[in-house]
Design a protein around this motif. Structure first.
Motif, mmCIF file in Angstrom:
data_model
loop_
_atom_site.group_PDB
_atom_site.id
_atom_site.type_symbol
_atom_site.label_atom_id
_atom_site.label_comp_id
_atom_site.label_asym_id
_atom_site.label_seq_id
_atom_site.Cartn_x
_atom_site.Cartn_y
_atom_site.Cartn_z
ATOM 1 N N UNK A 1 35.698 70.149 51.947
ATOM 2 C CA UNK A 1 35.179 70.885 53.035
ATOM 3 C C UNK A 1 33.724 70.050 53.150
ATOM 4 N N UNK A 2 33.303 69.793 54.652
ATOM 5 C CA UNK A 2 32.162 68.735 54.966
ATOM 6 C C UNK A 2 31.704 69.465 56.282
ATOM 7 N N UNK A 3 30.225 69.658 55.952
ATOM 8 C CA UNK A 3 29.450 70.161 57.061
ATOM 9 C C UNK A 3 28.181 69.113 57.049
ATOM 10 N N UNK A 4 28.267 68.293 57.844
ATOM 11 C CA UNK A 4 27.120 67.147 57.774
ATOM 12 C C UNK A 4 25.677 67.814 58.201
ATOM 13 N N UNK A 5 25.663 68.780 58.995
ATOM 14 C CA UNK A 5 24.451 69.565 59.354
ATOM 15 C C UNK A 5 24.262 70.754 58.767
ATOM 16 N N UNK A 6 25.176 71.144 57.765
ATOM 17 C CA UNK A 6 24.866 72.436 56.902
ATOM 18 C C UNK A 6 25.284 73.638 57.923
ATOM 19 N N UNK A 7 24.912 74.935 57.698
ATOM 20 C CA UNK A 7 24.865 76.021 58.463
ATOM 21 C C UNK A 7 23.685 76.794 58.467
ATOM 22 N N UNK A 8 23.555 77.579 59.851
ATOM 23 C CA UNK A 8 22.214 78.180 59.780
ATOM 24 C C UNK A 8 22.030 79.528 59.055
ATOM 25 N N UNK A 9 22.952 79.584 58.129
ATOM 26 C CA UNK A 9 22.754 80.809 57.017
ATOM 27 C C UNK A 9 22.839 80.241 55.678
ATOM 28 N N UNK A 10 22.628 80.924 54.592
ATOM 29 C CA UNK A 10 23.009 80.578 53.196
ATOM 30 C C UNK A 10 24.488 80.744 52.771
ATOM 31 N N UNK A 11 24.687 79.801 52.189
ATOM 32 C CA UNK A 11 26.280 79.713 51.851
ATOM 33 C C UNK A 11 26.272 80.147 50.312
#
Length: 270
Positions: free
Chosen positions: A19-29
């Motif tokens: 799982x790769x999200x180079x910009x993250x997400x706008x919420x907490x994970x």
């Protein structure tokens, strides 16, 4: 107020998985990790072990992966107001040093099964509870979950780490408290946990500050007090309900723990 946008329980991913999200997400994970995996959050790389939890901060690059074995987790995307989040850096700067940041790092849980149960219930509430109660239920459960995570983090910092027996001991003690008439021997319980009697006794006393046998006696006496003051049952029947087959033995233990007989206790407290 906490809100859940999406989540999953016991999500199973065959190897290899990434799982790769180079910009993250706008919420907490939030990830409750059930299998070992490699993580990188921001510039920091680390290994996460089973029964650890990770909360990734908003808009933070992250990736996690496995190569040879399946990856399993519970997960949620959630959000809340800054003042409601107990791990906000702004809040932490203005409170006692006992409050610590839990973001972007693995936290070892003392009772993984209980944490997992809360996560499952939160996801269920967010998906199936009517709109009249959903937000309130999710918010209350999230506050409880966050308190447990914070407690686990403080234990980690104090050098108290996960024990595979702690959760089992808690469940055992809850069972004893709910069923004080249960006749369980130390040897039988230790065998059920695949440990020696002496080690079981050591752990029980370490976790609860009282020996197994004395704890059972204490629970039975407390239950007897409730029955003596809240019912008109005979002393003989109360002794039986509290796990005593011998009324004389009940009298002796009650007097030893309270300084009076059951009859005297009932007359004084009524």
């Amino acid at each position: 107020m906490y809100t859940i946008s999406v989540g999953g329980c016991y999500a199973h991913h065959p190897a290899p998985y990434k799982m790769y999200r180079p910009n993250g997400i706008s919420e907490y994970l939030l990830l409750f990790v059930r299998t070992k995996a490699n993580f990188q959050i921001g510039d920091t790389a680390f290994e996460v072990l089973p029964n650890q939890i990770v909360i990734v901060d908003k808009n933070t690059p992250y990736q996690y992966y496995v190569t040879d074995t399946p990856y399993i987790d519970d997960w949620m995307h959630f959000d809340c107001e800054k003042e409601d989040f107990p791990f906000s850096s702004d809040i932490l700067n203005n409170v006692s040093s006992s409050s610590v940041n839990c973001l972007n790092k693995p936290i070892t849980l003392s009772n993984a099964a209980r944490i997992s149960a809360y996560i499952h219930q939160i996801i269920w509430e967010s998906g199936y509870t009517s709109a009249d109660y959903c937000r309130e239920n999710v918010n209350m459960l999230m506050q409880i979950l966050m308190n447990h995570i914070k407690e686990a983090l403080l234990c980690n910092r104090a050098g108290v780490f996960y024990s595979p027996y702690y959760g089992k001991m808690q469940e055992l003690r809850l069972h004893l408290q709910s069923n004080p008439d249960t006749d369980l021997s130390l040897e039988a319980v230790a065998k059920s946990m695949s440990i020696s009697s002496s080690y079981f006794q050591h752990l029980y006393t370490k976790y609860f500050g009282i020996s197994f046998r004395n704890d059972i006696i204490s629970m039975r006496i407390e239950y007897a007090k409730e029955l003596l003051t809240g019912t008109s049952d005979s002393i003989e029947n109360i002794a039986y309900l509290c796990g005593y087959n011998n009324e004389v033995h009940f009298y002796r233990q009650f007097r030893k723990n309270t300084g009076m007989t059951p009859t005297e206790y009932r007359s004084i407290c009524l």
